[in-house]
Design a protein around this motif. Structure first.
Motif, PDB file in Angstrom:
ATOM      1  N   VAL A  28       0.773  -1.321   0.071  1.00 34.51           N
ATOM      2  CA  VAL A  28      -0.006  -0.051   0.013  1.00 34.51           C
ATOM      3  C   VAL A  28       0.897   1.128   0.138  1.00 34.51           C
ATOM      4  N   LEU A  29       0.614   2.090  -0.982  1.00 35.51           N
ATOM      5  CA  LEU A  29       1.377   3.260  -1.107  1.00 35.51           C
ATOM      6  C   LEU A  29       0.431   4.528  -0.839  1.00 35.51           C
ATOM      7  N   GLU A  30       0.568   5.286   0.156  1.00 37.93           N
ATOM      8  CA  GLU A  30      -0.149   6.558   0.422  1.00 37.93           C
ATOM      9  C   GLU A  30       0.303   7.687  -0.919  1.00 37.93           C
ATOM     10  N   ASP A  31      -0.465   8.417  -0.753  1.00 39.15           N
ATOM     11  CA  ASP A  31      -0.530   9.738  -1.643  1.00 39.15           C
ATOM     12  C   ASP A  31       0.698  10.469  -1.054  1.00 39.15           C
ATOM     13  N   GLY A  32       1.855  10.794  -2.099  1.00 40.44           N
ATOM     14  CA  GLY A  32       3.064  11.202  -1.933  1.00 40.44           C
ATOM     15  C   GLY A  32       4.089  10.490  -1.357  1.00 40.44           C
ATOM     16  N   ASP A  33       3.739   9.356  -0.815  1.00 44.52           N
ATOM     17  CA  ASP A  33       4.961   8.554  -0.602  1.00 44.52           C
ATOM     18  C   ASP A  33       5.865   8.313  -1.666  1.00 44.52           C
ATOM     19  N   PHE A  34       7.299   8.412  -1.257  1.00 42.22           N
ATOM     20  CA  PHE A  34       8.599   8.039  -2.100  1.00 42.22           C
ATOM     21  C   PHE A  34       9.315   7.099  -1.563  1.00 42.22           C
ATOM     22  N   ALA A  35       9.092   5.826  -2.228  1.00 44.65           N
ATOM     23  CA  ALA A  35       9.803   4.766  -1.524  1.00 44.65           C
ATOM     24  C   ALA A  35      10.748   4.192  -2.488  1.00 44.65           C
ATOM     25  N   THR A  36      12.009   3.996  -1.751  1.00 46.96           N
ATOM     26  CA  THR A  36      12.752   3.297  -2.756  1.00 46.96           C
ATOM     27  C   THR A  36      12.912   1.768  -2.245  1.00 46.96           C
ATOM     28  N   ILE A  37      13.310   0.861  -3.418  1.00 50.96           N
ATOM     29  CA  ILE A  37      13.341  -0.534  -3.294  1.00 50.96           C
ATOM     30  C   ILE A  37      14.689  -1.038  -3.732  1.00 50.96           C
ATOM     31  N   VAL A  38      14.998  -2.048  -2.783  1.00 49.59           N
ATOM     32  CA  VAL A  38      16.232  -2.821  -2.665  1.00 49.59           C
ATOM     33  C   VAL A  38      16.180  -4.234  -2.781  1.00 49.59           C
ATOM     34  N   GLY A  39      17.168  -4.951  -3.772  1.00 47.72           N
ATOM     35  CA  GLY A  39      16.769  -6.406  -3.603  1.00 47.72           C
ATOM     36  C   GLY A  39      17.848  -6.851  -4.689  1.00 47.72           C
ATOM     37  N   LYS A 195      13.755  17.193  -6.949  1.00 52.37           N
ATOM     38  CA  LYS A 195      12.997  18.569  -7.054  1.00 52.37           C
ATOM     39  C   LYS A 195      11.629  18.508  -7.774  1.00 52.37           C
ATOM     40  N   ILE A 196      11.662  17.533  -8.907  1.00 54.85           N
ATOM     41  CA  ILE A 196      10.410  17.428  -9.360  1.00 54.85           C
ATOM     42  C   ILE A 196       9.315  16.656  -8.660  1.00 54.85           C
ATOM     43  N   ILE A 197       9.624  15.688  -7.955  1.00 52.22           N
ATOM     44  CA  ILE A 197       8.790  14.893  -6.918  1.00 52.22           C
ATOM     45  C   ILE A 197       8.367  15.560  -5.866  1.00 52.22           C
ATOM     46  N   ALA A 198       9.068  16.548  -5.403  1.00 49.37           N
ATOM     47  CA  ALA A 198       8.916  17.351  -4.260  1.00 49.37           C
ATOM     48  C   ALA A 198       7.713  18.590  -4.664  1.00 49.37           C
ATOM     49  N   GLU A 199       8.146  19.248  -5.912  1.00 47.59           N
ATOM     50  CA  GLU A 199       7.219  20.183  -6.211  1.00 47.59           C
ATOM     51  C   GLU A 199       5.927  19.930  -6.924  1.00 47.59           C
ATOM     52  N   HIS A 200       5.918  18.471  -7.285  1.00 44.19           N
ATOM     53  CA  HIS A 200       4.489  18.055  -7.522  1.00 44.19           C
ATOM     54  C   HIS A 200       3.927  17.032  -6.726  1.00 44.19           C
ATOM     55  N   HIS A 201       4.503  16.870  -5.665  1.00 48.10           N
ATOM     56  CA  HIS A 201       4.039  15.953  -4.601  1.00 48.10           C
ATOM     57  C   HIS A 201       3.526  14.598  -5.362  1.00 48.10           C
ATOM     58  N   ILE A 202       4.519  14.267  -5.983  1.00 52.55           N
ATOM     59  CA  ILE A 202       4.282  12.913  -6.665  1.00 52.55           C
ATOM     60  C   ILE A 202       4.578  11.540  -6.099  1.00 52.55           C
ATOM     61  N   THR A 203       3.742  10.763  -6.027  1.00 48.98           N
ATOM     62  CA  THR A 203       3.934   9.280  -5.436  1.00 48.98           C
ATOM     63  C   THR A 203       4.690   8.534  -6.198  1.00 48.98           C
ATOM     64  N   CYS A 204       5.805   8.049  -5.716  1.00 47.88           N
ATOM     65  CA  CYS A 204       6.986   7.477  -6.396  1.00 47.88           C
ATOM     66  C   CYS A 204       7.569   6.257  -5.850  1.00 47.88           C
ATOM     67  N   LEU A 205       7.898   5.168  -6.771  1.00 46.66           N
ATOM     68  CA  LEU A 205       8.653   4.072  -6.420  1.00 46.66           C
ATOM     69  C   LEU A 205       9.981   3.922  -7.253  1.00 46.66           C
ATOM     70  N   MET A 206      10.873   3.849  -6.346  1.00 50.92           N
ATOM     71  CA  MET A 206      12.313   4.089  -7.153  1.00 50.92           C
ATOM     72  C   MET A 206      13.205   2.597  -6.794  1.00 50.92           C
ATOM     73  N   VAL A 207      13.630   1.990  -7.639  1.00 50.63           N
ATOM     74  CA  VAL A 207      14.661   0.753  -7.709  1.00 50.63           C
ATOM     75  C   VAL A 207      15.988   1.446  -7.878  1.00 50.63           C
ATOM     76  N   THR A 208      16.873   1.063  -6.686  1.00 50.56           N
ATOM     77  CA  THR A 208      18.147   1.375  -6.621  1.00 50.56           C
ATOM     78  C   THR A 208      18.864   0.187  -6.247  1.00 50.56           C
ATOM     79  N   HIS A 209      20.291   0.241  -6.654  1.00 51.31           N
ATOM     80  CA  HIS A 209      21.185  -0.621  -6.094  1.00 51.31           C
ATOM     81  C   HIS A 209      22.169   0.074  -5.047  1.00 51.31           C
ATOM     82  N   ASN A 210      22.062   1.379  -4.975  1.00 53.19           N
ATOM     83  CA  ASN A 210      23.006   2.066  -3.975  1.00 53.19           C
ATOM     84  C   ASN A 210      22.140   2.171  -2.448  1.00 53.19           C
ATOM     85  N   MET A 211      22.810   1.484  -1.637  1.00 51.41           N
ATOM     86  CA  MET A 211      22.203   1.301  -0.138  1.00 51.41           C
ATOM     87  C   MET A 211      22.147   2.836   0.354  1.00 51.41           C
TER      88      MET A 211
END
Length: 268
Positions: A28-39, A195-211
């Motif tokens: 469940v992602l709430e409106d405005g959540d910015f979640a990073t995904i690692v695996g 900057k864009i995510i913060a300004e527009h209050h975008i709900t975001c999922l981001m995959v990264t390998h950088n801990m």
């Protein structure tokens, strides 16, 4: 904003190549959540993104976006409200079309107008494109008539990010979108992303390998293993974590140590 209920997906079922990519995944992602995904590779990160975008239909479960059940909605319809960036800078743009033409297509598609691809953009739209490009500080506002294929990887990725968010999407999916760029360009694109995510209050999922990046960005971190989420930390709980404590929590929850070399090297 996003709810995934008991989502499962198996590729090549009943064959020697059978692969359970997602196993009863709940998120469940709430409106405005910015979640990073690692695996690790094969944990199900990109498969989760593809389930959300409609690249395939899931075998079981439900996907609900902003209150609408999109489980069996066609991919091209979802693309109007879902922004998606890939690791490869060559994806997401048409190289033989100009910067202006690429932006026009993205704008018209996301605008929700009927017969959008047969519509025309106005002079005011072109002025808006120029203004948005100037914010990138890459000089692209003076190259709007040039083919996108002439741009560098970093310029293309920045343009793709701009195209994906020029009409605010309901959710933005970033699949290692800076991994193929040199460090300086990657940092610039990442700062633009924040900057864009913060300004527009975008709900975001981001995959990264950088801990370190995973811990620093956003308000939430998800760790995946074997097609499921094994660790979900947010807000104050996330802020208390270090790279070492995060790796230890993964070991406890997944029952094994994280074995991805790229992730472990970034943890140094």
């Amino acid at each position: 904003m996003l709810e995934m209920k008991h989502v499962s997906k198996t590729f090549n079922p009943g064959t020697v190549n059978e692969k359970k990519a997602l196993c009863d995944l709940n998120l469940v992602l709430e409106d405005g959540d910015f979640a990073t995904i690692v695996g690790s590779n094969g944990a199900g990160k990109s498969t989760t993104f593809n389930a959300i975008t409609g690249a395939f239909y899931v075998d079981e479960g439900q996907i609900i976006l902003d209150g609408e059940d999109i489980t069996y909605k066609k991919e091209f319809l979802r693309s109007k409200v879902i922004g998606h960036l890939f690791q490869d800078p060559l994806k997401g743009t048409a190289p033989h079309m100009t910067i202006e033409e690429n932006m026009a297509l993205a704008y018209l598609r996301a605008s929700g107008k009927e017969n959008a691809f047969f519509s025309r953009i106005r002079k005011s739209d072109k002025e808006k494109f120029r203004e948005l490009l100037s914010q990138l500080d890459m000089g692209l506002e003076d190259r709007m008539k040039q083919p996108v294929g002439l741009l560098s990887g970093g310029q293309r990725q920045a343009l793709t990010l701009l195209m994906a968010t020029m009409v605010t999407p309901k959710i933005l999916l970033l699949d290692e979108h800076t991994a193929a760029l040199d460090p300086a360009t990657a940092e610039k694109v990442l700062e633009l992303t924040k900057k864009i995510i913060a300004e527009h209050h975008i709900t975001c999922l981001m995959v990264t390998h950088n801990m370190h990046q995973a811990l620093e960005l956003g308000n939430r971190i998800l760790m995946m293993d074997s097609g499921n989420i094994v660790l979900d930390l947010k807000d104050e709980e996330k802020k208390k974590m270090t790279v070492d404590s995060l790796l230890e929590q993964f070991r406890i929850q997944a029952g094994k140590r994280l074995d991805n070399d790229r992730i472990l090297m970034s943890a140094q």
